[in-house]
Motif scaffolding. Structure first.
Motif, PDB file in Angstrom:
ATOM      1  N   LYS A  69       0.832  -1.208   0.000  1.00 29.98           N
ATOM      2  CA  LYS A  69       0.000   0.000   0.000  1.00 29.98           C
ATOM      3  C   LYS A  69       0.866   1.256   0.000  1.00 29.98           C
ATOM      4  O   LYS A  69       0.633   2.193  -0.770  1.00 29.98           O
ATOM      5  N   THR A  70       1.880   1.260   0.858  1.00 26.89           N
ATOM      6  CA  THR A  70       2.778   2.410   0.911  1.00 26.89           C
ATOM      7  C   THR A  70       3.523   2.554  -0.412  1.00 26.89           C
ATOM      8  O   THR A  70       3.672   3.656  -0.946  1.00 26.89           O
ATOM      9  N   THR A  71       3.954   1.424  -0.947  1.00 26.45           N
ATOM     10  CA  THR A  71       4.649   1.439  -2.232  1.00 26.45           C
ATOM     11  C   THR A  71       3.776   2.068  -3.314  1.00 26.45           C
ATOM     12  O   THR A  71       4.242   2.908  -4.092  1.00 26.45           O
ATOM     13  N   PHE A  76       1.650  11.442   5.696  1.00 29.32           N
ATOM     14  CA  PHE A  76       2.454  10.237   5.890  1.00 29.32           C
ATOM     15  C   PHE A  76       2.006   9.469   7.124  1.00 29.32           C
ATOM     16  O   PHE A  76       1.396  10.027   8.036  1.00 29.32           O
ATOM     17  N   GLN A  77       2.358   8.195   7.127  1.00 30.94           N
ATOM     18  CA  GLN A  77       1.947   7.341   8.235  1.00 30.94           C
ATOM     19  C   GLN A  77       2.589   7.761   9.555  1.00 30.94           C
ATOM     20  O   GLN A  77       1.927   7.902  10.564  1.00 30.94           O
ATOM     21  N   ASP A  78       3.904   7.967   9.529  1.00 36.79           N
ATOM     22  CA  ASP A  78       4.582   8.319  10.784  1.00 36.79           C
ATOM     23  C   ASP A  78       4.600   9.831  10.962  1.00 36.79           C
ATOM     24  O   ASP A  78       5.554  10.492  10.589  1.00 36.79           O
ATOM     25  N   MET A  91      -3.372   9.728   1.561  1.00 42.79           N
ATOM     26  CA  MET A  91      -3.183   9.524   3.005  1.00 42.79           C
ATOM     27  C   MET A  91      -2.798   8.073   3.254  1.00 42.79           C
ATOM     28  O   MET A  91      -3.521   7.159   2.875  1.00 42.79           O
ATOM     29  N   ASP A  92      -1.639   7.892   3.908  1.00 48.05           N
ATOM     30  CA  ASP A  92      -1.108   6.550   4.116  1.00 48.05           C
ATOM     31  C   ASP A  92      -1.325   6.111   5.561  1.00 48.05           C
ATOM     32  O   ASP A  92      -0.570   6.520   6.444  1.00 48.05           O
ATOM     33  N   GLU A  93      -2.320   5.297   5.796  1.00 49.56           N
ATOM     34  CA  GLU A  93      -2.657   4.837   7.158  1.00 49.56           C
ATOM     35  C   GLU A  93      -2.448   5.953   8.179  1.00 49.56           C
ATOM     36  O   GLU A  93      -1.722   5.763   9.158  1.00 49.56           O
ATOM     37  N   PRO A  94      -3.109   7.084   7.969  1.00 50.97           N
ATOM     38  CA  PRO A  94      -2.764   8.256   8.787  1.00 50.97           C
ATOM     39  C   PRO A  94      -3.132   8.107  10.252  1.00 50.97           C
ATOM     40  O   PRO A  94      -2.531   8.747  11.100  1.00 50.97           O
TER      41      PRO A  94
HETATM   42 MG   LIG Z   1       2.523   0.975   4.814  1.00 49.33          MG
END
Ligand SMILES: [Mg+2]
Ligand SMILES: Nc1ncnc2c1ncn2[C@@H]1O[C@H](COP(=O)(O)OP(=O)(O)O)[C@@H](O)[C@H]1O
Lengths: 278, 270
Positions: free
Chosen positions: B62-64, B98-100, B176-179
């Motif tokens: 997913k992030t990719t 981003f996620q982090d 939005m990546d697993e925000p």
């Molecule tokens: Mg990810």
């Protein structure tokens, strides 16, 4: 919603800092006192009491002339000679160290090409760099500035490279996605992120600069604090030698204080963010 | 006669515009023996103004996928395009959360400066930058923390700052990546509703990646389910819920429960 507050309010912190300062001063005075007592208990030609050293320095370097702030010209000339070498050496070294460090860390190919050369140069002790540069540049101030500059630039460069390489990739991705230009990326992301490491390098670099200054004044100089110390030692002017050493210590302390002051201002975020428990 | 021809024109040119088009996208990390095939063959498209959720198990790529859409990464196969233009670097008008969150904000900048950061040297005056930053902070409800530093805020609030930064940029597309993957349940629910509200107000086309099925059904107009690696699109579901959503009443609708179960089954049987 929770906001983390600093543990203390500023007034309490102010008092604590004042207390710290008093404590440090007390330790300093205590050390002087121990020296004084030791020198009086075991009289030696080479370790005179600190009171005698200070009295001798006073005689030489303090005048009744208020227009010169009571400072004797010989003292100013001695300091000026050293600072003429130290300050340009430090500035050239720091600026080129930072520029090269960023360039070598960001441009992979440059870093790979130059890293053996840099490692090699760094491995040559500063005391050996002096004769090398003497051959190339003579014994004048130019040689001294170059040696100080290079001795400062090399370790600083390594620190800067390390800092730049360790910039969080997420921050670089943020800069990319939002299409900020190379200038903003450099000044807004890379340099601030590498600032803690850069300052650590700068602290080391200033101490090295002082060492190299003294070394360089031991060869081919007729003025400056380093020369003064060496000359006094050769002529058995023990009191003068000690006074010179104290002056060097004072210069080192001052340089460190200047760097610390800049660091406290620029790295306030770093100190506070790392002391905030996550 | 004339009516028929108009209808046939309508048939060939749909009223909605495809903004984001992903065709046969594949990505392999590394090469040779240690190569990791993160994405195999991913195809889908996103319409203008749509809120699309992408669900897939951890490690599905997913992030990719988002990094390819953001132009941070070049796909190994296929292509993605935005408004008809092939993505080969970070596209104009695209923002990402981003996620982090902890690492995506600059610790040396105040909150308001973080939000205005993308607008630096973009021909936006300092006053306007400030104004847009403050307005964005206002809309995520943390304007009173503008002068704080990110590390003085809780995780949920830091992610609000990241959302405000994306809003101040006034993007066409928001990724939005697993925000909200690492905030507590209540904060998460608040942030989901905040995201929905902002999306409805601004109409920003949103691609929201998550591994949480409830979240994807609650937020999305459509839900795209990815397979396990080698990753392809398994199924795409239209969400038959009204666009106005509410954390309590929406989730007790039979349609919600039904779709949630369907998506879960689709992932289970991968
Ligand atoms: Mg990810
Ligand atoms: N930079 C990388 N180098 C090599 N492999 C990677 C890299 N990033 C991700 N991967 C691999 O690609 C796969 C998909 O990762 P990712 O896109 O992060 O999945 P997700 O976000 O769905 O959890 C995983 O197997 C991961 O180990």
């Amino acid at each position: 919603m929770i906001v983390r507050q600093p543990a203390e309010d500023s007034r309490r912190r102010g008092w604590r800092q004042l207390g710290d300062l008093a404590l440090r001063l007390a330790v300093l005075i205590g050390a002087g006192l121990v020296w004084e007592l030791y020198a009086r208990a075991f009289p030696s030609l080479f370790i005179p009491p600190i009171s005698a050293i200070l009295a001798n320095a006073w005689d030489q370097w303090v005048t009744g002339d208020w227009r010169a702030l009571f400072i004797a010209p010989v003292f100013l000339e001695m300091l000026a000679a050293s600072f003429r070498r130290l300050v340009p050496g430090l500035i050239y070294g720091a600026v080129s160290g930072i520029i090269l460090g960023v360039a070598l860390a960001r441009v992979r190919f440059l870093g790979e090409m130059f890293s053996p050369l840099i490692q090699f140069f760094r491995a040559i002790p500063s005391s050996a760099k002096i004769p090398m540069f003497m051959v190339l540049l003579g014994i004048g101030d130019t040689m001294k500035i170059w040696v100080i500059g290079i001795s400062v630039a090399l370790p600083l460069l390594m620190n800067v490279m390390d800092g730049v390489r360790n910039v969080d990739p997420t921050l670089l991705a943020v800069a990319k996605v939002y299409r900020v230009g190379p200038w903003t990326r450099l000044w807004g992301v890379i340099l601030p992120a590498a600032a803690p490491q850069t300052f650590a390098g700068l602290r080391i670099a200033t101490m090295i600069a002082l060492i190299v200054l003294v070394l360089s004044e031991l060869t081919g100089a007729a003025d400056g604090v380093g020369y003064y110390v060496l000359y006094a030692q050769r002529m058995f002017y023990v009191l003068d030698m000690w006074a010179g050493v104290l002056v060097l210590g004072f210069i080192g302390y001052l340089l460190n204080a200047v760097v610390s002051l800049a660091e406290v201002r620029i790295l306030r975020w770093h100190r506070q963010s790392t002391s905030t428990a996550r | 006669m004339s009516t028929t021809s108009i209808e046939s024109i309508d048939d060939v040119s749909p009223s909605v515009n495809v903004l984001l088009d992903v065709v046969g996208l594949g990505k392999t990390y590394g090469s040779g023996h240690g190569a990791v095939r993160a994405l195999d063959d991913v195809t889908f498209s996103v319409e203008e103004g749509e809120f699309v959720c992408i669900v897939g198990p951890s490690g599905a790529g997913k992030t990719t996928l988002l990094r390819c859409l953001a132009g941070l990464m070049t796909p190994s196969q296929g292509q993605a395009s935005i408004a008809g233009e092939r993505i080969s670097g970070p596209p104009r008008g695209l923002a990402m959360v981003f996620q982090d969150y902890g690492r995506s904000l600059m610790p040396w900048l105040k909150v308001v400066e973080n939000v205005g950061f993308p607008l630096r040297n973009k021909g936006v005056s300092k006053a306007e930058r400030r104004e847009r930053s403050m307005a964005a902070l206002e809309s995520v409800g943390i304007a009173n923390f503008a002068q704080k530093h990110p590390w003085q805020l809780s995780g949920g609030m830091q992610q609000r700052v990241a959302i405000a930064r994306a809003l101040a940029y006034q993007p066409q597309v928001l990724l939005m990546d697993e925000p909200f993957a690492s905030v507590d349940a209540q904060t998460r629910s608040d942030l989901e509703d905040l995201t929905l509200r902002i999306q409805r107000q601004s109409g920003i086309t949103t691609v929201f990646v998550t591994h949480d099925i409830d979240e994807s059904v609650y937020l999305g107009d459509r839900v795209i389910v990815l397979t396990k690696p080698p990753t392809t699109v398994s199924q795409i579901f239209d969400v038959p819920l009204p666009r106005e959503r509410d954390p309590i009443s929406t989730k007790e609708l039979p349609e919600f429960a039904h779709l949630r179960a369907t998506v879960m089954r689709a992932i289970k049987t991968l």
